[in-house]
Design a protein around this motif. Structure first.
Motif, PDB file in Angstrom:
ATOM      1  N   ASN A 412       0.862  -1.177   0.000  1.00  0.00           N
ATOM      2  CA  ASN A 412       0.000   0.000   0.000  1.00  0.00           C
ATOM      3  C   ASN A 412       0.899   1.228   0.000  1.00  0.00           C
ATOM      4  O   ASN A 412       1.590   1.514   0.976  1.00  0.00           O
ATOM      5  CB  ASN A 412      -0.902  -0.009   1.239  1.00  0.00           C
ATOM      6  CG  ASN A 412      -1.708   1.277   1.370  1.00  0.00           C
ATOM      7  OD1 ASN A 412      -1.876   2.037   0.415  1.00  0.00           O
ATOM      8  ND2 ASN A 412      -2.213   1.527   2.573  1.00  0.00           N
ATOM      9  N   GLU A 413       0.917   1.950  -1.105  1.00  0.00           N
ATOM     10  CA  GLU A 413       1.814   3.095  -1.249  1.00  0.00           C
ATOM     11  C   GLU A 413       1.197   4.389  -0.737  1.00  0.00           C
ATOM     12  O   GLU A 413       1.799   5.458  -0.867  1.00  0.00           O
ATOM     13  CB  GLU A 413       2.215   3.242  -2.715  1.00  0.00           C
ATOM     14  CG  GLU A 413       3.012   2.040  -3.233  1.00  0.00           C
ATOM     15  CD  GLU A 413       3.429   2.195  -4.682  1.00  0.00           C
ATOM     16  OE1 GLU A 413       2.706   2.898  -5.429  1.00  0.00           O
ATOM     17  OE2 GLU A 413       4.468   1.636  -5.063  1.00  0.00           O
ATOM     18  N   ARG A 414       0.003   4.316  -0.163  1.00  0.00           N
ATOM     19  CA  ARG A 414      -0.653   5.494   0.412  1.00  0.00           C
ATOM     20  C   ARG A 414      -0.276   5.649   1.880  1.00  0.00           C
ATOM     21  O   ARG A 414       0.176   4.706   2.543  1.00  0.00           O
ATOM     22  CB  ARG A 414      -2.171   5.352   0.293  1.00  0.00           C
ATOM     23  CG  ARG A 414      -2.646   5.144  -1.129  1.00  0.00           C
ATOM     24  CD  ARG A 414      -2.697   6.453  -1.887  1.00  0.00           C
ATOM     25  NE  ARG A 414      -2.949   6.249  -3.308  1.00  0.00           N
ATOM     26  CZ  ARG A 414      -3.275   7.225  -4.137  1.00  0.00           C
ATOM     27  NH1 ARG A 414      -3.364   8.467  -3.701  1.00  0.00           N
ATOM     28  NH2 ARG A 414      -3.488   6.964  -5.415  1.00  0.00           N
ATOM     29  N   ASP A 415      -0.499   6.848   2.397  1.00  0.00           N
ATOM     30  CA  ASP A 415      -0.209   7.102   3.810  1.00  0.00           C
ATOM     31  C   ASP A 415      -1.303   6.573   4.725  1.00  0.00           C
ATOM     32  O   ASP A 415      -1.060   6.303   5.904  1.00  0.00           O
ATOM     33  CB  ASP A 415      -0.030   8.610   4.048  1.00  0.00           C
ATOM     34  CG  ASP A 415       1.208   9.158   3.354  1.00  0.00           C
ATOM     35  OD1 ASP A 415       2.156   8.366   3.171  1.00  0.00           O
ATOM     36  OD2 ASP A 415       1.214  10.347   2.998  1.00  0.00           O
ATOM     37  N   SER A 416      -2.502   6.435   4.221  1.00  0.00           N
ATOM     38  CA  SER A 416      -3.622   5.970   5.034  1.00  0.00           C
ATOM     39  C   SER A 416      -3.803   4.464   4.874  1.00  0.00           C
ATOM     40  O   SER A 416      -3.428   3.867   3.860  1.00  0.00           O
ATOM     41  CB  SER A 416      -4.915   6.688   4.617  1.00  0.00           C
ATOM     42  OG  SER A 416      -5.177   6.463   3.242  1.00  0.00           O
ATOM     43  N   GLU A 417      -4.404   3.840   5.896  1.00  0.00           N
ATOM     44  CA  GLU A 417      -4.624   2.400   5.853  1.00  0.00           C
ATOM     45  C   GLU A 417      -5.620   2.019   4.764  1.00  0.00           C
ATOM     46  O   GLU A 417      -6.606   2.730   4.532  1.00  0.00           O
ATOM     47  CB  GLU A 417      -5.163   1.905   7.206  1.00  0.00           C
ATOM     48  CG  GLU A 417      -4.126   1.835   8.303  1.00  0.00           C
ATOM     49  CD  GLU A 417      -4.674   1.114   9.525  1.00  0.00           C
ATOM     50  OE1 GLU A 417      -5.921   1.069   9.680  1.00  0.00           O
ATOM     51  OE2 GLU A 417      -3.873   0.599  10.329  1.00  0.00           O
ATOM     52  N   GLU A 418      -5.339   0.905   4.120  1.00  0.00           N
ATOM     53  CA  GLU A 418      -6.276   0.350   3.147  1.00  0.00           C
ATOM     54  C   GLU A 418      -6.299  -1.165   3.277  1.00  0.00           C
ATOM     55  O   GLU A 418      -5.300  -1.796   3.654  1.00  0.00           O
ATOM     56  CB  GLU A 418      -5.897   0.753   1.721  1.00  0.00           C
ATOM     57  CG  GLU A 418      -6.152   2.213   1.429  1.00  0.00           C
ATOM     58  CD  GLU A 418      -6.286   2.495  -0.068  1.00  0.00           C
ATOM     59  OE1 GLU A 418      -6.438   1.520  -0.841  1.00  0.00           O
ATOM     60  OE2 GLU A 418      -6.248   3.671  -0.445  1.00  0.00           O
TER      61      GLU A 418
END
Length: 739
Positions: A412-418
């Motif tokens: 997951n390359e985002r800062d928020s959880e997914e």
């Protein structure tokens, strides 16, 4: 039928095998399924019918005119001549009580029953081969077919164990006599009042298991959308005049209790099999009832993507016609919610690999994907097909997937959880090799919390047990209660037989809710495919004709050497279940330690050594507080009045953690064991409550001093049991058995 009208029977408590009912003393709902590998043969069907008619007569006489077979259904393979048979309704191959299939390598043509539980618990199925039903010479070897079927029926319906042993066909009695292993001749029965049973001929119908499937979905929690889903079900029933044998899958996350009740009778009367998937905690609480009454499956799935439970539910609904090489096998099913890497492995073994598909689902943003094969090949996102609408990526491995351990990494390359999840499915490597399969289920579909439930997972390859694997079960409810259990195949605790490929454990941490069940299996360095067997029809080595012993052909030899499995992994989803504790309860009542079932005793010199597997504080979880060991020279006294029998001092004995091997040695001078004396031992565990377990199995030691050796034969005894002649020869204290 020429049947007796009176007699003596033992009082037996009957349980309910799936689909089987006892109506006016006649068994109905008995399902026999023929495997698709069996070629069409009218003689086979006729012999099945003859076997059941004879079995009905024999059973009726054996139990004093109380039970008989009234209605039996036979399902035949779809590749048989369809114009000759009726269409099946709710009968499915996997629901059968009796399978007609190719020989199990460990049994050959010997009839047997697969038993999971302890004595008295109903079993899974009876296995018969076409050769057993067609080759009349085998009736000399195993007995008349109808009688053999009744023997196996006692295993299936009542959970009885065999009263003989191939490993130990004889034992040394307390008087120093060699006796056949059998049920005790001292058991007495209770006379029942005469019944009003009216015997009738067995009614056998044949059905062709073919069906269509419709999927009805409701993805809204609103009452309106729920009603539309049920209306869709009603349309399927009323528009199609030939609903016989069709299947419907209902998926809903809303409630529609009144509507389901309104159409319940119509659904059941239509002979449609209905599978229901309850999505999330707000889905209708009455869904399970309609699945149960139509012989469908009920499954609960959490709404969270990372649980992957909805995908697992659909995977578990894959139908099987008995041809394991066509069956979809789930190698991996896992998910997580993270801001980082999601890593894991799955293994492709030599039994699978064709049609392998890797599927990845994600919450909002496409993750980076890295899949590494055993030989180092890398698959990334560019190799996957991508459905943006459903947020799904899939990769079909060409040809047969490489055997070995595969690694996956999702980022997951985002800062928020997914949330993200991965599923891997495959099929058999070839039509000639049956895959390793896993079946998981609970011993009950619902519980009020008064006793622990048992989780079962059968790991087999063409009926052969896969032993010493690592098996874990995850149980998760719609009230966010989650439990993880290590299932064992040790022959202790909840597990009835060691190394039979049936892994089990008690589930005692019960909380109210609807539960999903997922089992994960992976290899260990010791995992093997075994030729282990627990029971089967008694082999008759010979018989007496006019005073002459006539020998039957010997059993075909079985290779008892286990086969290495290598690296493998499996996931399997069992049918969901419901726990409903009494109102106001915050948890189940305290449970005692589980019964010790593997107590063994050994006499060495003046010392007695007892060994057993440690139970827990609550069934097979935790650590008990103390042990009570009792003994007696009177078997009946120990069995009937355990607490009043003599006590062994256990002040120096501290229980270990559940599953540990316990050993306790003490002097025998209190027992006055003389030549020919038997002493019996039993044990019970106690927890801190204090609650005491049931009394264990009874172990025995016997002191037998052989006579002074002579060059001549000391004793020759001939025992005739039924039609079997057995010669027991004792030379210099060594017992030699000739059969």
């Amino acid at each position: 039928m020429d049947l007796q009208t009176s007699g003596l029977v033992f009082v037996i408590l009957l349980s309910s095998t799936f689909g089987i009912e006892l109506i006016d003393h006649g068994y109905t709902g008995v399902l026999i399924a023929i495997n698709p590998n069996v070629p069409e043969d009218p003689a086979l069907l006729e012999n099945i019918k003859d076997m059941l008619k004879n079995a009905s007569d024999y059973l009726y006489n054996a139990v004093g005119n109380r039970f008989y077979f009234k209605e039996v259904t036979i399902t035949v393979p779809a590749n048989w001549n369809a114009t000759s048979y009726k269409k099946a309704t709710t009968e499915r191959y996997i629901k059968a009580h009796v399978f007609i299939d190719e020989p199990n390598p460990a049994y050959g043509d010997e009839p047997y029953t697969l038993q999971y539980g302890q004595c008295g618990n109903e079993s899974q199925y009876i296995h018969l081969t076409p050769n057993f039903l067609l080759d009349d010479q085998l009736t000399d070897v195993y007995g008349e077919r109808g009688r053999v079927f009744v023997h196996e029926w006692a295993h299936l319906r009542w959970g009885l164990y065999d009263e003989y042993s191939e490993e130990e066909p004889f034992y040394l009695s307390g008087e120093g006599k060699v006796e056949a292993t059998r049920c005790s001749i001292n058991i007495t029965g209770q006379q029942c009042m005469p019944g009003d049973c009216k015997p009738c001929e067995t009614n056998i119908t044949t059905g062709l298991p073919t069906s269509d499937c419709m999927f009805v979905v409701n993805n809204s929690s609103s009452a309106k959308e729920s009603i539309m889903a049920i209306q869709g079900l009603d349309i399927v029933i009323t528009q199609d005049k030939d609903t016989l044998g069709d299947e419907i899958v209902i998926l809903t996350d809303g409630e529609a209790t009144d509507v389901i009740k309104d159409c319940e009778d119509a659904v059941i009367g239509s002979k449609v099999m209905v599978h229901t998937i309850a999505l999330g905690p707000n889905s209708d609480k009455t869904l399970q009832n309609i699945s149960t009454k139509t012989y469908g499956q009920f499954l609960y799935a959490a709404q969270s993507l990372d649980s992957n439970e909805l995908v697992d539910a659909f995977a578990s609904l894959t139908a099987s016609d008995g041809n394991l090489t066509h069956q979809i096998i789930q190698l991996e099913s896992s998910g997580t919610t993270t801001t980082d890497w999601f890593n894991g492995t799955f293994a492709v073994d030599w039994t699978v690999g064709n049609g392998t598909v890797i599927t990845i689902v994600y919450e909002a943003h496409l993750p980076s994907i890295f899949i590494r094969s055993p030989n180092g090949d890398i698959f990334n996102g560019s190799h996957f097909s991508h459905d943006v609408t459903t947020k799904t990526l899939s990769l079909k491995i060409p040809g047969t997937a490489e055997v070995g351990e595969w690694h996956y990494s999702l980022l997951n390359e985002r800062d928020s959880e997914e949330a993200m999840a991965i599923t891997v499915i495959t099929r058999a490597a070839s039509a000639d090799v049956a895959p390793i399969v896993v079946k998981a289920h609970m011993d009950q579909k619902s519980s009020d919390g008064s006793k622990a439930m048992v989780v079962y997972a059968a790991v087999t390859q063409k009926g052969l047990p896969v032993i010493m694997a690592d098996v874990t079960a995850t149980l998760e409810s719609d009230t966010n209660h989650k439990a993880s259990l290590q299932l064992v195949d040790s022959g202790a605790g909840a597990d009835a037989f060691k190394h039979d490929g049936i892994y089990s454990a008690y589930f005692s941490d019960l909380m109210s809710g609807r539960y999903s069940l997922k089992v994960r299996v992976k290899n260990t360095d010791k995992a093997r495919i075994s030729m282990h067997r627990n029971s089967g029809a008694m082999y008759i080595p010979g018989y007496v004709v006019n005073g002459q012993v006539v020998m039957n052909p010997p059993k075909p030899p079985v290779n008892h050497e286990p086969v290495e499995v290598g690296s493998f992994s499996r996931t399997a989803t069992g049918e969901s279940f419901v726990v409903a504790l009494p109102p106001g309860s915050t948890g189940p009542p305290p449970f005692p330690p589980c019964k010790i079932t593997d107590l063994k005793a050994n006499l060495e010199g003046d010392n007695v050594t007892l060994t057993w597997t440690a139970p827990g504080a609550s069934y097979d979880q935790g650590t008990a507080s103390l042990y009570h060991i009792h003994w007696s020279e009177d078997l009946g006294l120990l069995r009937g009045q355990f607490d009043k029998s003599e006590v062994v001092n256990t002040s120096a004995l501290s229980p270990q953690e559940a599953g540990s091997v316990e050993e306790y040695t003490f002097s025998s001078y209190h027992f006055n064991i003389t030549n020919g004396t038997s002493v019996y031992f039993a044990i019970a565990a106690e927890n801190a409550e204090p609650l005491q377990s049931e009394m264990s199995n009874i172990a025995r030691v016997v002191k037998f001093e052989p006579p002074v050796p002579h060059k001549s034969i000391d004793m020759i005894a001939v025992a005739v049991s039924g039609t079997v002649a057995v010669i027991v020869v004792m030379i210099a204290g060594i017992v030699i058995v000739h059969m």
